[in-house]
Enzyme design. Sequence first.
Site, PDB file in Angstrom:
ATOM      1  N   SER A  17      43.992  53.507  42.601  1.00 21.07           N
ATOM      2  CA  SER A  17      44.960  53.259  42.324  1.00 21.07           C
ATOM      3  C   SER A  17      45.517  53.350  40.785  1.00 21.07           C
ATOM      4  O   SER A  17      46.264  54.221  40.334  1.00 21.07           O
ATOM      5  CB  SER A  17      46.058  52.461  42.753  1.00 21.07           C
ATOM      6  OG  SER A  17      46.325  51.111  42.074  1.00 21.07           O
ATOM      7  N   ARG A  69      19.468  47.079  39.774  1.00 18.88           N
ATOM      8  CA  ARG A  69      20.754  47.426  39.033  1.00 18.88           C
ATOM      9  C   ARG A  69      20.216  48.221  37.650  1.00 18.88           C
ATOM     10  O   ARG A  69      21.073  49.433  37.650  1.00 18.88           O
ATOM     11  CB  ARG A  69      20.447  46.367  37.903  1.00 18.88           C
ATOM     12  CG  ARG A  69      22.386  45.401  37.886  1.00 18.88           C
ATOM     13  CD  ARG A  69      22.988  44.183  37.548  1.00 18.88           C
ATOM     14  NE  ARG A  69      23.467  43.927  38.615  1.00 18.88           N
ATOM     15  CZ  ARG A  69      24.427  43.542  39.478  1.00 18.88           C
ATOM     16  NH1 ARG A  69      25.292  44.499  39.031  1.00 18.88           N
ATOM     17  NH2 ARG A  69      24.485  42.769  40.822  1.00 18.88           N
ATOM     18  N   ASN A 111      37.945  49.216  30.039  1.00 14.59           N
ATOM     19  CA  ASN A 111      37.868  48.332  32.104  1.00 14.59           C
ATOM     20  C   ASN A 111      39.208  48.109  32.057  1.00 14.59           C
ATOM     21  O   ASN A 111      39.733  47.410  30.650  1.00 14.59           O
ATOM     22  CB  ASN A 111      36.603  47.306  32.023  1.00 14.59           C
ATOM     23  CG  ASN A 111      37.404  46.968  32.895  1.00 14.59           C
ATOM     24  OD1 ASN A 111      37.832  46.945  34.274  1.00 14.59           O
ATOM     25  ND2 ASN A 111      36.930  45.262  33.571  1.00 14.59           N
ATOM     26  N   HIS A 113      41.883  45.297  34.142  1.00 10.86           N
ATOM     27  CA  HIS A 113      41.864  43.646  34.485  1.00 10.86           C
ATOM     28  C   HIS A 113      42.165  43.102  34.955  1.00 10.86           C
ATOM     29  O   HIS A 113      43.395  43.009  34.038  1.00 10.86           O
ATOM     30  CB  HIS A 113      40.576  42.558  34.014  1.00 10.86           C
ATOM     31  CG  HIS A 113      40.526  41.490  34.160  1.00 10.86           C
ATOM     32  ND1 HIS A 113      38.803  41.481  35.417  1.00 10.86           N
ATOM     33  CD2 HIS A 113      40.858  40.175  34.017  1.00 10.86           C
ATOM     34  CE1 HIS A 113      39.273  40.071  35.984  1.00 10.86           C
ATOM     35  NE2 HIS A 113      40.303  39.565  35.146  1.00 10.86           N
ATOM     36  N   SER A 140      45.200  43.439  32.102  1.00  9.75           N
ATOM     37  CA  SER A 140      44.587  43.217  30.625  1.00  9.75           C
ATOM     38  C   SER A 140      44.004  45.021  30.775  1.00  9.75           C
ATOM     39  O   SER A 140      43.013  44.896  31.088  1.00  9.75           O
ATOM     40  CB  SER A 140      44.026  41.891  30.174  1.00  9.75           C
ATOM     41  OG  SER A 140      44.287  41.019  30.256  1.00  9.75           O
ATOM     42  N   LEU A 148      30.684  39.798  30.085  1.00  7.80           N
ATOM     43  CA  LEU A 148      31.908  40.141  31.629  1.00  7.80           C
ATOM     44  C   LEU A 148      33.567  39.858  31.296  1.00  7.80           C
ATOM     45  O   LEU A 148      33.927  38.720  31.211  1.00  7.80           O
ATOM     46  CB  LEU A 148      31.465  39.539  33.114  1.00  7.80           C
ATOM     47  CG  LEU A 148      31.680  40.404  33.805  1.00  7.80           C
ATOM     48  CD1 LEU A 148      31.315  42.137  34.297  1.00  7.80           C
ATOM     49  CD2 LEU A 148      30.819  39.935  35.573  1.00  7.80           C
ATOM     50  N   ASP A 149      34.000  41.200  31.496  1.00  5.43           N
ATOM     51  CA  ASP A 149      35.791  40.758  31.263  1.00  5.43           C
ATOM     52  C   ASP A 149      35.865  40.307  30.008  1.00  5.43           C
ATOM     53  O   ASP A 149      37.114  39.706  29.497  1.00  5.43           O
ATOM     54  CB  ASP A 149      36.161  40.041  32.643  1.00  5.43           C
ATOM     55  CG  ASP A 149      35.876  40.619  33.613  1.00  5.43           C
ATOM     56  OD1 ASP A 149      35.880  41.979  33.881  1.00  5.43           O
ATOM     57  OD2 ASP A 149      36.016  40.566  34.761  1.00  5.43           O
ATOM     58  N   GLU A 178      49.397  47.424  35.952  1.00  7.38           N
ATOM     59  CA  GLU A 178      48.619  48.179  35.348  1.00  7.38           C
ATOM     60  C   GLU A 178      48.163  49.306  35.144  1.00  7.38           C
ATOM     61  O   GLU A 178      47.580  50.388  34.303  1.00  7.38           O
ATOM     62  CB  GLU A 178      47.668  48.165  36.487  1.00  7.38           C
ATOM     63  CG  GLU A 178      47.249  46.608  36.577  1.00  7.38           C
ATOM     64  CD  GLU A 178      45.670  46.245  37.796  1.00  7.38           C
ATOM     65  OE1 GLU A 178      45.726  47.189  37.864  1.00  7.38           O
ATOM     66  OE2 GLU A 178      45.652  45.785  38.456  1.00  7.38           O
TER      67      GLU A 178
HETATM   68  C1  GRF Z   1      42.963  46.517  40.091  1.00 13.00           C
HETATM   69  O1  GRF Z   1      43.845  45.261  40.457  1.00 13.00           O
HETATM   70  C2  GRF Z   1      41.923  46.311  38.170  1.00 13.00           C
HETATM   71  O2  GRF Z   1      42.592  45.657  37.650  1.00 13.00           O
HETATM   72  C3  GRF Z   1      41.233  45.666  39.179  1.00 13.00           C
HETATM   73  O3  GRF Z   1      40.717  46.834  40.129  1.00 13.00           O
HETATM   74  C4  GRF Z   1      41.709  46.864  41.158  1.00 13.00           C
HETATM   75  C5  GRF Z   1      41.984  48.357  41.264  1.00 13.00           C
HETATM   76  O4  GRF Z   1      42.339  48.759  41.983  1.00 13.00           O
HETATM   77  N1  GRF Z   1      39.625  46.226  38.235  1.00 13.00           N
HETATM   78  P1  GRF Z   1      42.244  50.235  42.400  1.00 13.00           P
HETATM   79  O5  GRF Z   1      41.451  51.473  42.919  1.00 13.00           O
HETATM   80  O6  GRF Z   1      43.074  51.456  40.983  1.00 13.00           O
HETATM   81  O7  GRF Z   1      43.467  50.729  43.047  1.00 13.00           O
END
Ligand code: GRF
Length: 217
Positions: A17, A69, A111, A113, A140, A148-149, A178
Amino acid sequence: MTQSPLAVVALISGRGSNLQAIIDAAADGSLPAVIRAVISNRPGADGLGRAARAGIPTTVVDHTRYPDRAGFDAALQQAVDRYQPALVVLAGFMRVLTPDFVAHYHGRMLNIHPSLLPRFRGLHTHERALAEGATEHGASVHFVTDDLDGGPVVLQARVPVLAGDTPERLAARVLVQEHRIYPEVIRWVAEGLLRMEGGQVLLDGAPLSSPRLLGAQ
Ligand code: GRF
């Protein structure tokens, strides 16, 4: 001035999304970016369909096919670099990246989050916010570093935690935000307003000492 339009590669693992919000912003002209490719580590990710419908090339680099990894990240890096992006956006990409990968994209990887960082790094942020009795929560956008984050946060949006909230209701309220803040930060990069030099984020030429906050809509 950064190249125009900004060449972006998006990495996803699932629903997509946030990817859709970026696709829509690029399509309606509010974001001067071209999404050159969408790469998923999961073959069944719904976001791959969103990309395909928008005519964006897709690639799957399935992490289960790599012994470790480092092997996965090397293949991923090769897949990304084929498209020579100026910016890599992690949009619900659920793999921890190796220091080599992160270093390769230093200053050009973002990223999103679902929390008000530095609170609630990691997973299950909505559950944890509710369990702690937080009165506000949010999302954020940050530059990706080895921590990480924990990379420098550029933009946040807050939402209230309401009586009777479930993790799902809270997540939905955060997700709306977001979808506002991610295209906005990418636009700043595309317009040459935002960059990271060394460990320092510069917004409009000035060091960003604390995250910007996007106002309520
Ligand atoms: C979102 O909440 C994003 O912040 C987190 O994972 C989720 C991904 O949702 N990292 P989408 O795939 O963008 O719908």
